[in-house]
Design a protein around this motif. Structure first.
Motif, PDB file in Angstrom:
ATOM      1  N   TYR A 332       0.866  -1.177   0.000  1.00  0.00           N
ATOM      2  CA  TYR A 332       0.000   0.000   0.000  1.00  0.00           C
ATOM      3  C   TYR A 332       0.900   1.224   0.000  1.00  0.00           C
ATOM      4  O   TYR A 332       1.757   1.378   0.876  1.00  0.00           O
ATOM      5  CB  TYR A 332      -0.908   0.004   1.231  1.00  0.00           C
ATOM      6  N   GLU A 333       0.726   2.103  -0.985  1.00  0.00           N
ATOM      7  CA  GLU A 333       1.545   3.303  -1.107  1.00  0.00           C
ATOM      8  C   GLU A 333       0.648   4.527  -1.054  1.00  0.00           C
ATOM      9  O   GLU A 333      -0.374   4.582  -1.732  1.00  0.00           O
ATOM     10  CB  GLU A 333       2.327   3.288  -2.429  1.00  0.00           C
ATOM     11  N   ARG A 334       1.062   5.501  -0.255  1.00  0.00           N
ATOM     12  CA  ARG A 334       0.252   6.715  -0.108  1.00  0.00           C
ATOM     13  C   ARG A 334       1.153   7.943  -0.062  1.00  0.00           C
ATOM     14  O   ARG A 334       2.181   7.954   0.618  1.00  0.00           O
ATOM     15  CB  ARG A 334      -0.593   6.669   1.156  1.00  0.00           C
ATOM     16  N   THR A 335       0.746   8.973  -0.807  1.00  0.00           N
ATOM     17  CA  THR A 335       1.375  10.281  -0.724  1.00  0.00           C
ATOM     18  C   THR A 335       0.542  11.136   0.221  1.00  0.00           C
ATOM     19  O   THR A 335      -0.636  11.409  -0.049  1.00  0.00           O
ATOM     20  CB  THR A 335       1.456  10.960  -2.099  1.00  0.00           C
ATOM     21  N   ARG A 336       1.125  11.521   1.337  1.00  0.00           N
ATOM     22  CA  ARG A 336       0.393  12.271   2.345  1.00  0.00           C
ATOM     23  C   ARG A 336       0.226  13.727   1.925  1.00  0.00           C
ATOM     24  O   ARG A 336       0.794  14.190   0.944  1.00  0.00           O
ATOM     25  CB  ARG A 336       1.122  12.173   3.680  1.00  0.00           C
ATOM     26  N   GLY A 337      -0.552  14.459   2.723  1.00  0.00           N
ATOM     27  CA  GLY A 337      -0.831  15.850   2.398  1.00  0.00           C
ATOM     28  C   GLY A 337       0.411  16.712   2.321  1.00  0.00           C
ATOM     29  O   GLY A 337       0.462  17.674   1.554  1.00  0.00           O
ATOM     30  N   ASN A 338       1.417  16.378   3.105  1.00  0.00           N
ATOM     31  CA  ASN A 338       2.678  17.131   3.062  1.00  0.00           C
ATOM     32  C   ASN A 338       3.653  16.558   2.039  1.00  0.00           C
ATOM     33  O   ASN A 338       4.824  16.910   2.035  1.00  0.00           O
ATOM     34  CB  ASN A 338       3.329  17.161   4.444  1.00  0.00           C
ATOM     35  N   GLN A 339       3.178  15.636   1.185  1.00  0.00           N
ATOM     36  CA  GLN A 339       3.937  14.990   0.112  1.00  0.00           C
ATOM     37  C   GLN A 339       4.926  13.938   0.601  1.00  0.00           C
ATOM     38  O   GLN A 339       5.681  13.384  -0.191  1.00  0.00           O
ATOM     39  CB  GLN A 339       4.673  16.012  -0.761  1.00  0.00           C
ATOM     40  N   ASP A 340       4.924  13.636   1.902  1.00  0.00           N
ATOM     41  CA  ASP A 340       5.705  12.510   2.396  1.00  0.00           C
ATOM     42  C   ASP A 340       5.160  11.211   1.806  1.00  0.00           C
ATOM     43  O   ASP A 340       3.965  11.099   1.507  1.00  0.00           O
ATOM     44  CB  ASP A 340       5.655  12.430   3.927  1.00  0.00           C
ATOM     45  N   GLN A 341       6.048  10.213   1.647  1.00  0.00           N
ATOM     46  CA  GLN A 341       5.658   8.933   1.060  1.00  0.00           C
ATOM     47  C   GLN A 341       5.593   7.852   2.137  1.00  0.00           C
ATOM     48  O   GLN A 341       6.572   7.635   2.854  1.00  0.00           O
ATOM     49  CB  GLN A 341       6.668   8.515  -0.019  1.00  0.00           C
ATOM     50  N   LEU A 342       4.459   7.172   2.218  1.00  0.00           N
ATOM     51  CA  LEU A 342       4.268   6.073   3.163  1.00  0.00           C
ATOM     52  C   LEU A 342       4.049   4.783   2.386  1.00  0.00           C
ATOM     53  O   LEU A 342       3.276   4.757   1.432  1.00  0.00           O
ATOM     54  CB  LEU A 342       3.064   6.338   4.066  1.00  0.00           C
ATOM     55  N   GLN A 343       4.726   3.713   2.797  1.00  0.00           N
ATOM     56  CA  GLN A 343       4.527   2.412   2.172  1.00  0.00           C
ATOM     57  C   GLN A 343       4.388   1.344   3.249  1.00  0.00           C
ATOM     58  O   GLN A 343       5.201   1.273   4.173  1.00  0.00           O
ATOM     59  CB  GLN A 343       5.680   2.050   1.246  1.00  0.00           C
ATOM     60  N   LEU A 344       3.347   0.527   3.121  1.00  0.00           N
ATOM     61  CA  LEU A 344       3.137  -0.631   3.980  1.00  0.00           C
ATOM     62  C   LEU A 344       3.151  -1.866   3.099  1.00  0.00           C
ATOM     63  O   LEU A 344       2.611  -1.852   1.991  1.00  0.00           O
ATOM     64  CB  LEU A 344       1.797  -0.530   4.722  1.00  0.00           C
ATOM     65  N   ASN A 345       3.775  -2.950   3.566  1.00  0.00           N
ATOM     66  CA  ASN A 345       3.810  -4.153   2.743  1.00  0.00           C
ATOM     67  C   ASN A 345       3.745  -5.401   3.609  1.00  0.00           C
ATOM     68  O   ASN A 345       4.083  -5.378   4.799  1.00  0.00           O
ATOM     69  CB  ASN A 345       5.062  -4.175   1.864  1.00  0.00           C
ATOM     70  N   PHE A 346       3.277  -6.466   2.991  1.00  0.00           N
ATOM     71  CA  PHE A 346       3.257  -7.783   3.629  1.00  0.00           C
ATOM     72  C   PHE A 346       3.563  -8.821   2.562  1.00  0.00           C
ATOM     73  O   PHE A 346       3.374  -8.599   1.367  1.00  0.00           O
ATOM     74  CB  PHE A 346       1.891  -8.069   4.276  1.00  0.00           C
ATOM     75  N   GLY A 347       4.047  -9.965   3.007  1.00  0.00           N
ATOM     76  CA  GLY A 347       4.357 -11.015   2.047  1.00  0.00           C
ATOM     77  C   GLY A 347       4.357 -12.379   2.697  1.00  0.00           C
ATOM     78  O   GLY A 347       4.613 -12.513   3.897  1.00  0.00           O
ATOM     79  N   THR A 348       4.062 -13.373   1.902  1.00  0.00           N
ATOM     80  CA  THR A 348       4.152 -14.758   2.349  1.00  0.00           C
ATOM     81  C   THR A 348       4.816 -15.575   1.264  1.00  0.00           C
ATOM     82  O   THR A 348       4.658 -15.282   0.067  1.00  0.00           O
ATOM     83  CB  THR A 348       2.767 -15.336   2.683  1.00  0.00           C
ATOM     84  N   ARG A 349       5.617 -16.548   1.674  1.00  0.00           N
ATOM     85  CA  ARG A 349       6.381 -17.364   0.731  1.00  0.00           C
ATOM     86  C   ARG A 349       6.341 -18.819   1.158  1.00  0.00           C
ATOM     87  O   ARG A 349       6.428 -19.143   2.342  1.00  0.00           O
ATOM     88  CB  ARG A 349       7.829 -16.881   0.658  1.00  0.00           C
ATOM     89  N   ARG A 350       6.220 -19.693   0.166  1.00  0.00           N
ATOM     90  CA  ARG A 350       6.305 -21.136   0.382  1.00  0.00           C
ATOM     91  C   ARG A 350       7.335 -21.684  -0.587  1.00  0.00           C
ATOM     92  O   ARG A 350       7.260 -21.484  -1.802  1.00  0.00           O
ATOM     93  CB  ARG A 350       4.953 -21.811   0.139  1.00  0.00           C
ATOM     94  N   VAL A 351       8.362 -22.394  -0.054  1.00  0.00           N
ATOM     95  CA  VAL A 351       9.372 -23.040  -0.871  1.00  0.00           C
ATOM     96  C   VAL A 351       9.279 -24.544  -0.661  1.00  0.00           C
ATOM     97  O   VAL A 351       9.347 -25.028   0.473  1.00  0.00           O
ATOM     98  CB  VAL A 351      10.791 -22.545  -0.499  1.00  0.00           C
ATOM     99  N   SER A 352       9.079 -25.284  -1.762  1.00  0.00           N
ATOM    100  CA  SER A 352       9.033 -26.739  -1.725  1.00  0.00           C
ATOM    101  C   SER A 352      10.282 -27.277  -2.401  1.00  0.00           C
ATOM    102  O   SER A 352      10.469 -27.114  -3.607  1.00  0.00           O
ATOM    103  CB  SER A 352       7.783 -27.258  -2.456  1.00  0.00           C
ATOM    104  N   ALA A 353      11.165 -27.906  -1.586  1.00  0.00           N
ATOM    105  CA  ALA A 353      12.455 -28.373  -2.134  1.00  0.00           C
ATOM    106  C   ALA A 353      12.960 -29.572  -1.354  1.00  0.00           C
ATOM    107  O   ALA A 353      14.121 -29.641  -0.987  1.00  0.00           O
ATOM    108  CB  ALA A 353      13.470 -27.253  -2.093  1.00  0.00           C
ATOM    109  N   GLY A 354      12.095 -30.537  -1.083  1.00  0.00           N
ATOM    110  CA  GLY A 354      12.531 -31.698  -0.312  1.00  0.00           C
ATOM    111  C   GLY A 354      12.274 -31.498   1.176  1.00  0.00           C
ATOM    112  O   GLY A 354      12.087 -30.374   1.651  1.00  0.00           O
ATOM    113  N   PRO A 355      12.303 -32.578   1.950  1.00  0.00           N
ATOM    114  CA  PRO A 355      11.891 -32.541   3.355  1.00  0.00           C
ATOM    115  C   PRO A 355      12.646 -31.528   4.208  1.00  0.00           C
ATOM    116  O   PRO A 355      12.058 -30.874   5.069  1.00  0.00           O
ATOM    117  CB  PRO A 355      12.152 -33.974   3.842  1.00  0.00           C
TER     118      PRO A 355
END
Length: 454
Positions: A332-355
């Motif tokens: 999520y990216e937002r330019t605030r009223g004072n032109q500052d930049q805010l970014q929020l992020n999340f992620g999930t990862r699954r790796v399948s490569a043997g036991p």
């Protein structure tokens, strides 16, 4: 064809005082240009050059008249000569800005961008810099070809993501092994560079299709402390290790398709890429990526992006395993009223490569950039937190859990600029705490790089 954006600046050009006749020729050439008689201006400017071969005013007037005559190639060449003979920053800006505009009108967008970056070197006011930035953005949008370069030099205390304590403990048998010296944290200096080339092969209001090629690499020079540590090893193979053994190269080619009319939420992008990865001079894996991204413009100042990726990775060495990676990342990216930049992020990862090589990973982060420079320095900071879980792992009885955190701060020195690029410094720190203690690592590094101002 009148280049209106250039003509109001004409009278800032140098007036030659050496000979009265030269002054008269310049006035007559200017009058002919205003009266829309470019052929007369070209003739009079030629007479000026006969009298003074290095006259900026003559070259500049001739270039303007050639542009008015729609002889854009000649105008660009003459404008280049005006830039070469210019004696002041003001005149160099006028000439470079003019050539950038002429190259744009001729459809030579890459050349236009180069000349606009050159013009940025000679700006004297914020208005001039803004005009160059706006013109560059227009040329960049029109250009089907785009090139992005980045690079940095980074002193770091852990170039190889090595273990903090240098030991390996096997659960259940209460045995501890000392890790080889090349698996312990080694300090040194990293040198990295990357290039991305994009070429838009099709575009309409509803879609665009772009070919993408990337290559990035990183190599290292070991510190004297790291060299001493490796030299103390009883293993001759470890003693022979140097910074290039940790060097990496990644290359890929692919295609990206953006469709603007198939989702009510906003543009949708799909991509396909094929690539390969080298480490220490050996080609280790080939990979294929399939991506899908939904872009959601929430309002003029806010955008949400959701991206999914599937990577099939084929090992090229028998000691490595094939793997499949699944990524889902939201931001999520937002330019605030004072032109500052805010970014929020999340992620999930699954790796399948043997036991013992499969894991799940979760990460959240926040970034914040100040719009107003502090003493001429643009600031950006970010923080990332994550968790990784292996259901099985070779050195533990009940799998492995990692908790990791990273933070960085970037300062861009905008008061120092060359070709529209400014130097930057990034200080970053990371820490991973693992229940498999040999994988507990930490690193601090300082990156010296460059950042484009537009």
């Amino acid at each position: 064809m009148r280049l209106n954006l250039i003509w109001p600046l004409l009278f800032a050009a140098t007036t030659v005082h050496a000979q009265p006749s030269l002054n008269d020729l310049q006035k007559r050439a200017e009058a002919a240009l205003v009266a829309d008689r470019p052929a007369d201006t070209i003739r009079l400017a030629g007479d000026m050059l006969d009298a003074q071969p290095d006259s900026f005013a003559a070259f500049y007037l001739m270039a303007l008249a050639q542009a008015d005559s729609n002889d854009l190639q000649a105008a660009a060449q003459t404008g280049r000569r005006a830039y070469q003979v210019a004696k002041t920053e003001e005149n160099r800006f006028l000439a470079a800005r003019f050539v950038g505009g002429v190259r744009f009108q001729a459809g030579q967008y890459t050349r236009s961008e180069l000349w606009l970056r050159r013009a940025a070197n000679h700006t004297q006011t914020e208005a001039e810099l803004a005009s160059v930035a706006n013109a560059f953005a227009t040329a960049n949008q029109a250009n089907p070809l785009s090139l992005r370069f980045s690079g940095y030099v980074a002193p770091t205390d852990n170039i190889n993501d090595g273990s903090d304590d240098g030991v390996l403990r096997l659960e259940g048998i209460d045995t501890t092994f000392v890790l080889p010296e090349d698996r312990r944290s080694l300090s040194g200096v990293a040198f990295a560079a990357s290039t991305e080339l994009r070429y838009r092969i099709a575009q309409s209001p509803n879609q665009s299709t772009t070919l993408v090629g990337t290559i990035s690499g990183e190599t290292y020079i070991l510190s004297s402390e790291a060299e001493d540590l490796l030299a103390s090893s009883p293993n001759p193979d470890v003693r022979a290790v140097d910074g290039s053994d940790f060097a990496t190269v990644t290359a890929s080619v692919g295609v990206v398709r953006q469709q603007n009319n198939i989702s009510p939420l906003g543009p949708v992008r799909a991509g396909l890429a094929l690539g390969t990865y080298w480490e220490g001079g050996e080609r280790l894996v080939d990979f294929g990526d399939l991506t899908l991204e939904q872009i959601v413009p929430i309002d003029p100042n806010s955008t949400f992006r959701l991206r999914a990726l599937v990577r099939e990775q084929i090992a090229r060495k028998p000691t490595l395993l094939d793997s499949t990676l699944y990524d889902v990342v939201g931001s999520y990216e937002r330019t605030r009223g004072n032109q500052d930049q805010l970014q929020l992020n999340f992620g999930t990862r699954r790796v399948s490569a043997g036991p013992e090589n499969s894991y799940d990973e979760y990460e959240v982060g926040v970034g914040y950039g100040l719009a107003q420079p502090v003493f001429g320095v643009q600031l950006y900071t970010s923080l990332q937190l994550g968790y990784r879980n292996y259901e099985e792992f070779v050195t533990t009885l009940d799998g492995r859990e990692d908790q990791f955190i990273s933070a960085d701060a970037t300062a861009t020195f905008q008061d120092v600029s060359y070709f529209g690029f400014s130097p930057s410094i990034t200080v970053s720190s990371s820490r991973t705490v693992s229940t498999a203690e040999e994988n507990t690592t930490s690193a601090v590094q300082v990156l010296f790089g460059v950042t484009s101002n537009f």
